[in-house]
Scaffold this motif. Sequence first.
Motif, PDB file in Angstrom:
ATOM      1  N   SER A   1     -15.305   7.419  -3.834  1.00 44.36           N
ATOM      2  CA  SER A   1     -14.172   6.490  -3.833  1.00 44.36           C
ATOM      3  C   SER A   1     -14.191   5.683  -5.123  1.00 44.36           C
ATOM      4  CB  SER A   1     -14.264   5.551  -2.622  1.00 44.36           C
ATOM      5  OG  SER A   1     -14.378   6.287  -1.425  1.00 44.36           O
TER       6      SER A   1
ATOM      7  N   ARG B   1     -12.209  -2.354 -10.085  1.00 48.43           N
ATOM      8  CA  ARG B   1     -12.793  -3.517  -9.418  1.00 48.43           C
ATOM      9  C   ARG B   1     -14.103  -3.942 -10.058  1.00 48.43           C
ATOM     10  NH1 ARG B   1     -10.407  -0.272  -5.551  1.00 48.43           N
ATOM     11  NH2 ARG B   1     -12.310   0.873  -5.078  1.00 48.43           N
TER      12      ARG B   1
ATOM     13  N   ILE C   1     -12.511  -2.980   0.237  1.00 50.59           N
ATOM     14  CA  ILE C   1     -11.468  -3.232  -0.768  1.00 50.59           C
ATOM     15  C   ILE C   1     -10.693  -4.506  -0.423  1.00 50.59           C
ATOM     16  CG2 ILE C   1      -9.279  -2.387  -1.709  1.00 50.59           C
ATOM     17  CD1 ILE C   1     -10.439   0.461  -1.495  1.00 50.59           C
TER      18      ILE C   1
ATOM     19  N   ASP D   1      -4.054  -1.537  -7.995  1.00 49.98           N
ATOM     20  CA  ASP D   1      -5.299  -0.783  -7.841  1.00 49.98           C
ATOM     21  C   ASP D   1      -4.928   0.656  -7.516  1.00 49.98           C
ATOM     22  OD1 ASP D   1      -7.686   0.418  -6.877  1.00 49.98           O
ATOM     23  OD2 ASP D   1      -8.472  -1.529  -6.267  1.00 49.98           O
TER      24      ASP D   1
ATOM     25  N   VAL E   1      -7.419   3.793  -4.284  1.00 51.50           N
ATOM     26  CA  VAL E   1      -7.575   3.380  -2.887  1.00 51.50           C
ATOM     27  C   VAL E   1      -7.705   4.625  -2.021  1.00 51.50           C
ATOM     28  CG1 VAL E   1      -6.537   2.130  -0.958  1.00 51.50           C
ATOM     29  CG2 VAL E   1      -6.267   1.267  -3.306  1.00 51.50           C
TER      30      VAL E   1
ATOM     31  N   LEU F   1       0.858  -1.186   0.000  1.00 51.62           N
ATOM     32  CA  LEU F   1       0.000   0.000   0.000  1.00 51.62           C
ATOM     33  C   LEU F   1       0.891   1.231   0.000  1.00 51.62           C
ATOM     34  CD1 LEU F   1      -2.728   1.458   0.299  1.00 51.62           C
ATOM     35  CD2 LEU F   1      -2.563   1.076   2.778  1.00 51.62           C
TER      36      LEU F   1
ATOM     37  N   ASP G   1      -2.300   3.924  -3.828  1.00 51.49           N
ATOM     38  CA  ASP G   1      -2.510   2.763  -4.675  1.00 51.49           C
ATOM     39  C   ASP G   1      -2.085   1.512  -3.920  1.00 51.49           C
ATOM     40  OD1 ASP G   1       0.329   2.067  -5.288  1.00 51.49           O
ATOM     41  OD2 ASP G   1       0.311   3.979  -6.344  1.00 51.49           O
ATOM     42  N   MET G   2      -2.590   0.386  -4.397  1.00 50.98           N
ATOM     43  CA  MET G   2      -2.353  -0.876  -3.711  1.00 50.98           C
ATOM     44  C   MET G   2      -1.940  -1.927  -4.738  1.00 50.98           C
ATOM     45  SD  MET G   2      -5.076  -3.058  -1.394  1.00 50.98           S
ATOM     46  CE  MET G   2      -5.256  -1.769  -0.153  1.00 50.98           C
TER      47      MET G   2
ATOM     48  N   ASN H   1     -14.623   1.745   3.482  1.00 48.06           N
ATOM     49  CA  ASN H   1     -14.075   1.490   2.151  1.00 48.06           C
ATOM     50  C   ASN H   1     -12.853   0.582   2.200  1.00 48.06           C
ATOM     51  OD1 ASN H   1     -14.680   2.139  -0.614  1.00 48.06           O
ATOM     52  ND2 ASN H   1     -12.700   3.170  -0.712  1.00 48.06           N
ATOM     53  N   LEU H   2     -12.006   0.743   3.205  1.00 48.51           N
ATOM     54  CA  LEU H   2     -10.796  -0.065   3.271  1.00 48.51           C
ATOM     55  C   LEU H   2     -11.127  -1.545   3.449  1.00 48.51           C
ATOM     56  CD1 LEU H   2      -7.738  -0.335   3.324  1.00 48.51           C
ATOM     57  CD2 LEU H   2      -7.814   0.125   5.796  1.00 48.51           C
TER      58      LEU H   2
ATOM     59  N   GLN I   1      -5.189   8.655   0.520  1.00 46.60           N
ATOM     60  CA  GLN I   1      -5.388   8.187  -0.851  1.00 46.60           C
ATOM     61  C   GLN I   1      -4.072   7.601  -1.356  1.00 46.60           C
ATOM     62  OE1 GLN I   1      -4.112   9.514  -3.988  1.00 46.60           O
ATOM     63  NE2 GLN I   1      -5.250   7.921  -5.092  1.00 46.60           N
TER      64      GLN I   1
END
Length: 300
Positions: free
Chosen positions: A181, A193, A138, A111, A114, A74, A88-89, A134-135, A86
């Motif tokens: 998001s 996604r 995901i 992704d 994020v 992350l 990316d993952m 949201n976390l 904010q």
Amino acid sequence: MKKWTLLPLFALMLQWLPAQEMNFSVTINTPQLQLTDPAVFENLQQLMENFLNNQKWTDDVFEVEERIQCQIQLNIKQELSPTSFQGDMQIQATRPIFNSTAKTPILSHNDTDVLFEFEPFQPLDYSKNAFVDNLTSILSFYVYFILGLDYDSFSPYGGEPHFKTAMAILNTVPPSIAAQSKGWRALDGNRNRYWMVESVMSPRLRPYRKAIYDYHREGLDIMADDAPAGRAVMVSVLEEIGKADKAYPNSMIIQMFVNAKSQEIIEIFKKGDRAQKTSVKRVMARMDAANASDYRKIGS
């Protein structure tokens, strides 16, 4: 003394308990922190690993050595507030190859959407039927998507219930959250996604799903005992995936297959015969046009 004599028995009992399905390692990079104490992200890393690895995600029994090996990196790009971030993952997952110490990648994905809130030292909670935040949505989405990929590789369409759960998680995200998001909606782009689960569940790509089983069980898993036979199966499989790509052009799931498998395919077919090399270079260059030159490494 009684406590000490019970410790060996307790350790033995732990060995008998079924393991959870996932074995995630999590890394968090924070190159430009300005507002947040770095200890917050150390806490988040621990909580993410606990959430991913200690949850029981299916009804199946996994041995410790059967857990799916996964990595998350992350990268925090923006601190929107002391508790809002904010980034990316990058998510990777592998599957063992039968009679081999080698592993094959089943997912290698970045992704870029994020966005999440995190209050330090607050546990991450999961609800299968309701949106929490949201976390966790995901993370849960990727757990079930990886489970779907893994199960598909061991039995034809075996991942179906897990892909359906990933879709259900997507559908529980409230419209107001999805609007803020990105990544949950079709209109957020063609590589997110939503399109991951839409493409893998599409009737047009049922042949691709069957080919994934053949690629792993009938191809890779026999390579240790009979490499020429495994390569022969994999040539046919890649031709079938090429046909699926024509039926659903530019689908996200086939692009994800290419991202995960391209280097593996190149290395395997360096030892193929001339006809196999020609066939594989042709079909892979068509599916992965942006990297077509890479497949010249297979040789002739």
